[in-house]
Design an enzyme around this catalytic site. Sequence first.
Site, PDB file in Angstrom:
ATOM      1  CG  ASP A 136       5.108  -0.905   2.630  1.00  0.00           C
ATOM      2  OD1 ASP A 136       3.949  -0.681   3.037  1.00  0.00           O
ATOM      3  OD2 ASP A 136       5.567  -2.057   2.469  1.00  0.00           O
ATOM      4  CG  HIS A 137       0.739   4.730   4.260  1.00  0.00           C
ATOM      5  ND1 HIS A 137       0.946   5.125   5.561  1.00  0.00           N
ATOM      6  CD2 HIS A 137       0.182   5.806   3.637  1.00  0.00           C
ATOM      7  CE1 HIS A 137       0.534   6.377   5.718  1.00  0.00           C
ATOM      8  NE2 HIS A 137       0.072   6.807   4.562  1.00  0.00           N
ATOM      9  NE  ARG A 138       3.045  -3.587   3.586  1.00  0.00           N
ATOM     10  CZ  ARG A 138       3.544  -4.675   3.007  1.00  0.00           C
ATOM     11  NH1 ARG A 138       2.917  -5.841   3.152  1.00  0.00           N
ATOM     12  NH2 ARG A 138       4.653  -4.607   2.293  1.00  0.00           N
ATOM     13  N   PRO A 196       0.852  -1.195   0.000  1.00  0.00           N
ATOM     14  CG  PRO A 196       0.112  -0.915   2.199  1.00  0.00           C
ATOM     15  CD  PRO A 196       0.907  -1.839   1.319  1.00  0.00           C
TER      16      PRO A 196
END
Length: 461
Positions: free
Chosen positions: A431-433, A255
């Site tokens: 990476d938004h994680r 994401p």
Amino acid sequence: MTIQVFQLPDLGEGLTEAELVQWLVAVGDTITVDQPIAEVETAKALVEVPSPYAGTVETLHGTPGDTLHVGNPLITIALTTDDDAQHPGALDYREEERAGITVSEDSDDGASGNVLIGYGTSGGASTRRTRRSKRATKVSGNGTAAPGRASAAASAPRVISPLVRLLAKRHGVDISRLTGSGPDGIILRADVMAAIDQPDPQLQAAPQQPTQPASTSTTEHTDAPAGLAVAERIPVTGVRKMIADHMVRSRSTIPDATSWVDVDVTELLELQARLKADNPETAPSLLGLIARFVTAALRRYPVLNTRFVESDDGAELVYFDGINLGIATDSERGLVVPAVEHAERYSARELTGEITELVDKARRGQCTVAELTRGTFTLNNYGVLGVDGAAAIINAPEVAIMGVGRIIDRPWVVDGQLAVRKVTELTLSFDHRVTDGATGSAFLTSVADAMQHPTSVLADL
């Protein structure tokens, strides 16, 4: 007589297939252990496959251009003697390890020492092989031949670089008629260019038959977009297939978020010009300076230099003791990302040399699998392609990629006054994680500030 089938070995890094570029032996040739028998091109690199057997070539399983799968037959060999079936060099490399075979380093019993990347002996394993080079027959300065590869293989035209092969194909040069000027008769770019500059009808490849006009039948139109006849179908293989699979996997699993900022790099260009004027030979390049700012920012925000790893036990962030800086490179084999190992240890001047050498190596198709897969963060200078910005896809399993757009003259406010400045755009996809926009933005502005005021920043690097 024992017949042994040698299967395409595990080429490492999860690669399951390779394109057969050329055979280095022919049916009927007598070959030795460790002799290169075929040249294959994986999605990562060009690899010579050595034979673990000695004997006579019975069958070649495939023709140049074929896609071969790991574990499928590559070549069938009639072993020199029946006893060879029990010889360490006559076993599959992994079978040797399972059997616990140990070959002393000073042994001369013919055990294979030509281990492929990610295949064969591993650290701590009991198997040891004699490292012996059995290369093609070479002619010394006095005209005498030195022992080496079978004559049939040595006399065949050899092309190591896929760029040379592509160059010849584009200009209709028949490689099989060229005499290579490189070591062991390898055909170099210069040999192809000479054939292009001084055309010889005998060196021209046979013209391809013109494509037959496609029928306008309903059946063919059904298979053609917008009702147009299909002019050509090109299989997606090799590097192009790897890129396609990699990009889909990245976008499907990560994401990602993107942020960007415009930067006044007028002072940076002036600094680089002064350094170049002082010492043209060793002055850092603009990319070398930016790379140094990136490694400094990654030390401040190390979460962007991690990997997000999921397992049955859950997910974790893996932090590294160092930075392997990947440089996105547009080569004739496709997009590749060779990485400078421990880039944080180098100055801007040293990074310039490392990047130049690595990118040149990548464009020649000579990077190893390790060099193309060890990156922990990628720097993409797409400004050289003439674009201002791009939402780049993260080079998984990395968690971030920074891009640099072209540098152009733009109106800019300096000390309350409108001026014309040199401006570029930086973009960061992350990476938004792994992290949130605050950290990503802080990293990006850290690099931007260093590029805008490089003199003061370099004092602290």
